[in-house]
Scaffold this active site. Structure first.
Site, PDB file in Angstrom:
ATOM      1  N   ASP A 197       9.999 -33.020 -31.716  1.00  0.00           N
ATOM      2  CA  ASP A 197       9.584 -34.341 -32.172  1.00  0.00           C
ATOM      3  C   ASP A 197      10.755 -34.984 -32.925  1.00  0.00           C
ATOM      4  O   ASP A 197      11.364 -34.353 -33.786  1.00  0.00           O
ATOM      5  CB  ASP A 197       8.377 -34.206 -33.111  1.00  0.00           C
ATOM      6  CG  ASP A 197       7.931 -35.553 -33.657  1.00  0.00           C
ATOM      7  OD1 ASP A 197       7.445 -36.382 -32.876  1.00  0.00           O
ATOM      8  OD2 ASP A 197       8.084 -35.784 -34.884  1.00  0.00           O
ATOM      9  N   GLU A 279      10.249 -36.031 -26.051  1.00  0.00           N
ATOM     10  CA  GLU A 279       9.557 -37.277 -25.770  1.00  0.00           C
ATOM     11  C   GLU A 279      10.416 -38.104 -24.829  1.00  0.00           C
ATOM     12  O   GLU A 279      11.637 -38.094 -24.931  1.00  0.00           O
ATOM     13  CB  GLU A 279       9.416 -38.097 -27.052  1.00  0.00           C
ATOM     14  CG  GLU A 279       8.691 -37.404 -28.148  1.00  0.00           C
ATOM     15  CD  GLU A 279       8.967 -38.115 -29.458  1.00  0.00           C
ATOM     16  OE1 GLU A 279       8.435 -39.217 -29.652  1.00  0.00           O
ATOM     17  OE2 GLU A 279       9.732 -37.565 -30.269  1.00  0.00           O
ATOM     18  N   ASP A 362       4.781 -33.665 -38.347  1.00  0.00           N
ATOM     19  CA  ASP A 362       5.811 -33.603 -37.310  1.00  0.00           C
ATOM     20  C   ASP A 362       5.689 -32.321 -36.467  1.00  0.00           C
ATOM     21  O   ASP A 362       5.960 -32.327 -35.268  1.00  0.00           O
ATOM     22  CB  ASP A 362       7.215 -33.668 -37.930  1.00  0.00           C
ATOM     23  CG  ASP A 362       7.486 -35.032 -38.570  1.00  0.00           C
ATOM     24  OD1 ASP A 362       6.754 -35.986 -38.244  1.00  0.00           O
ATOM     25  OD2 ASP A 362       8.426 -35.127 -39.388  1.00  0.00           O
TER      26      ASP A 362
END
Ligand SMILES: [Zn+2]
Length: 383
Positions: A197, A279, A362
């Site tokens: 992340d 991501e 997170d």
């Protein structure tokens, strides 16, 4: 799998005489480039082959260039016009008749006296083991010019350096930027995924709980913003120079931080036989909602850099990388899958309103990214 090309930047340590020869060389090749460019513009001839026919002998004689150097100068000019023309075609300088377009096309391209110059193996040779180069200059071939490099850079250079290097003068220092061509390593079939992340408080957090904090980097950025605020009032040359220097120092610091983080993450994935799930960064602008637009640009640039470092380091190690849809990774419970805005209590804490699972926010997001990586890999490798 993709072809990995990366650059290694080493600092040259010329003696004062060697530095003078380098300086005279950059001045000569860039004066020659301006000459070729003016001729290209006058005759509206931009192809390397045609330019060589018309200017090669003249610039070799007039500027004292070696054959290879003259060819590189001509190619540099042809490349610069090719880039300009592509930019014009893409409409990035406005419509025909716009002031920016007129400014860019109403005169020949010019080259700063210290613009970078490409060197191939015939005008530059590397003695990597003793950390010296031998390089062509207008004052003749200069041998035994020392350079500094980290042990990692030396390993990279000796194994993979290939093709051209650029000679560069910046902030009072001389550099060579060498290109390294890395062979692909077959990707190991991953046994699970390490989710990553990306954020601002924590630059990168993994699903196994390692947090790479952005405190030092944010402090450097903050100091530069403060300096800029103080100096912006005075539009003096020295203020501008100082800001430029700081911006480069900040970029170097950020790149170095990203390298270290990427290396730690890839090492962990490699050691545990996992792939890396990231991501999809195309959505990062929407996620990083900040009031100041330049900060969004800054962070998204830095995220892309970290993403690309992770990409090539993973490729070198044969670690699989997968990009996943980042939607709701911060609101979804990584234990039961329940999605609720109220799951995210504040910047740092996550607590599921359905099953009670609690974790650092997170780390929870990184765990979601990891499971989406597993699912994504299964889909794309079903056949
Ligand atoms: Zn839950």
């Amino acid at each position: 799998m993709f072809d990995v090309k990366l650059v290694v930047q080493v600092r040259l340590l010329p003696t004062p005489e060697q530095a003078a020869a380098l300086e005279a060389t950059l001045r000569a090749v860039n004066a020659a480039a301006c000459h070729v460019s003016a001729q290209a513009y006058d005759q509206q001839t931009f192809r390397n082959y045609d330019l060589r026919k018309h200017t090669y002998t003249r610039i070799k004689d007039r500027y004292g260039l070696a054959a290879q150097a003259a060819q590189h100068v001509i190619k540099k000019v042809a490349d610069a016009y090719a880039t300009l023309h592509a930019t014009l075609r893409a409409g990035n300088l406005g419509q025909p008749g716009s002031p920016r377009r007129i400014r860019a096309t109403s005169k020949p391209i010019t080259f700063r006296p210290d613009a970078a110059q490409p060197y191939d193996d015939r005008c530059l040779s590397w003695q990597i083991d003793v950390r010296t180069v031998s390089i062509w200059t207008v004052a003749g071939r200069v041998r035994n010019m020392a350079f500094t490099a980290s042990p990692e850079q030396i390993t990279m250079l000796s194994a993979h350096r290939k093709g051209e290097s650029d000679l560069l003068f910046r902030d009072g220092m001389w550099f060579l930027i060498a290109t390294c061509d890395l062979p692909d390593r077959p990707v190991t079939v991953p046994d699970g995924f390490l989710g990553v992340d990306l954020g601002i408080v924590n630059i990168a957090t993994t699903s196994t709980g390692s947090r790479h904090c952005g405190k030092a980097l944010n402090a450097v950025r903050h100091r530069r913003r403060e300096l800029r605020r103080r100096l912006q009032a005075k539009q003096t040359k020295s203020a501008k120079r100082l800001l430029k220097k700081r911006r480069r120092a900040e970029a170097r610091f950020a790149a170095n931080t990203n390298h270290v983080i990427a290396k730690q993450i890839v090492t962990e994935a490699e050691r545990t036989g996992r792939g890396i799930a990231l991501e999809d960064l195309r959505g990062i602008r929407d996620r990083v909602r900040l009031r100041k637009p330049q900060r969004v640009t800054l962070h998204s640039w830095s995220f892309h850099q970290l993403g690309s470092f992770l990409g090539y380091k993973a490729a070198r190690a044969g670690v699989a990388v997968i990009h996943v849809d980042p939607a709701f990774t911060s609101q979804q419970c990584s234990s039961c899958g329940h999605v609720d805005r109220r799951n995210r209590l504040d910047q740092a804490s996550f607590s599921c309103t359905s099953c009670g699972f609690a974790e650092h926010a997170d780390v929870n997001a990184a765990r979601n990214i990891a499971s989406r990586g597993v699912a994504g890999w299964a889909v794309s490798h079903a056949a």
